[in-house]
Write an enzyme that holds these catalytic residues in place. Sequence first.
Site, short mmCIF file in Angstrom:
data_model
loop_
_atom_site.label_atom_id
_atom_site.label_comp_id
_atom_site.label_asym_id
_atom_site.label_seq_id
_atom_site.Cartn_x
_atom_site.Cartn_y
_atom_site.Cartn_z
N ASP A 75 0.86 -1.27 -0.07
CA ASP A 75 0.04 -0.13 -0.09
C ASP A 75 0.86 1.39 0.07
OD1 ASP A 75 -1.69 2.20 1.40
OD2 ASP A 75 -3.16 0.85 1.05
N GLU A 116 -4.45 2.61 -4.79
CA GLU A 116 -3.15 2.44 -4.50
C GLU A 116 -2.61 1.28 -3.77
OE1 GLU A 116 -4.78 4.58 -1.02
OE2 GLU A 116 -5.19 4.42 -3.14
#
Length: 480
Positions: free
Chosen positions: A356, A399
């Site tokens: 992440d 993301e």
Amino acid sequence: MAVFPVPTVLKQRHLAYSYPCIKQHHQSLQKHVKERHSIRTAEGMAMNSGASPRRKKPSLKAFFRSGAVLFFLALVAVNIVTLFNLYKALRLTDQVVEHSIVEMHYAMQLQMSLAQAVMPPNDYLIHGSPQARGEFRARIAEVERNFDTLAPMPGMTAAQLQALATARRDWERAREMGQAILKTALPVGNKAAAAQMEQFDQLVNNIITRLDAVHHVAFAATEESHAILHDLKLKTTTAVLAFLAIGLAIAIGGIIVLNRLLFPPLQDLSRGMRLFSEGQHAHRITRNMPVELRELAEGFNAMAENLEGQHAELVKASSHDALTGCLNHRQFVMDFDREFSRVNRYKDNLSLLMVDLDHFKSVNDSYGHPAGDRALQKVAEAMDSQLRASDTLYRYGGEEFVILLPETDRTGALTVAESIRRKVADTAIVVDGNQTITITVSIGVACFPQDTENQEGLLKKADQAVYAAKNNGRNRVCCL
């Protein structure tokens, strides 16, 4: 929970994938036609100036014109019948193949737009971004436009029209389901919305499968054309054989020449159309043949090349993320199921990395979404450069990325994860002119069978580990 810094020692491989649009395929075809026209023009100029041009290929018209002088009057009639049947067969075949390819082209465009329409609701459930609603409206418009383009095509059979009408009705249901999903107030972690998303995805897949009926009918039409062509060829052969006694030796010589000049190219053409209709889109007709048949073969080859590229594009678009070039969430689900079944059967190791990007929202807020897109691309390239050929990188959504590491234990997985973390942190990203920034990632590591013995648990462990990495300061690797 442990944090393990480990040195970087892994192979680098390329991450590059492009999505040429259908328009580019058409431009490539037009360029090919223009190049052939230029070559022929140059040959004509060379002949007029006395230069020695390339040897011309034999022409059916020239063959029959000279044969009219040598053969008896009876054989002249046979040649006329042969030429008439031949051109009739070629004209019919050309029309059927062209119509079939056009139908398949528009049907594939519609299937591609349907596959892409699934993504905005799915991203909305993962991230809850309101932008997904606008993207879904755009996808709806594209699907409706493709339905409208395909619907009024002349020459469609009743089976094709029925399949198309059923697909459109199902699409209206799917569209309402997608809009309902995007109206969910709290989408992230909503089990009811997730269940509805599964139904929506399944319904769209059913629509895409139903549209295959257009391909099947096009295949049947081509097969029918092939049968007619074969029948006309037999009639032509019968007519020639009926006059063998009249022509004696001359007729026998004419049949031999006819057999060598016409039948093998016709067989190549019919065989090529049959193989193409059976799904072998890479097949090309390469035999040296008369000018008229050669032009038909070149037209067939050009259309086959165009369709093959569009089919490959559809397959890649359904499995790759357009922005980063990584495999997408849909492909991850399929690969994860297959890989876990394999390692579970053979008792091998399997590690999963959940990655992440840290403070990614601030990049979009400070520098704009184009800068955020460049950041995602650079991070994906940096991560992929640290992977082995057997490892696979996926964009999980937004993301978030996931990485499958087959036959890799916890120590090896931590080594890869730390290598990725350092590489990303050292990567400079140009965001505005000459201004550069760096970005960091938090990585969660989970391993089978050390951490869990089931597939769902492996994904859950990696997710929990990445949240632990963020809670402990970000820019680190965690393993629970």
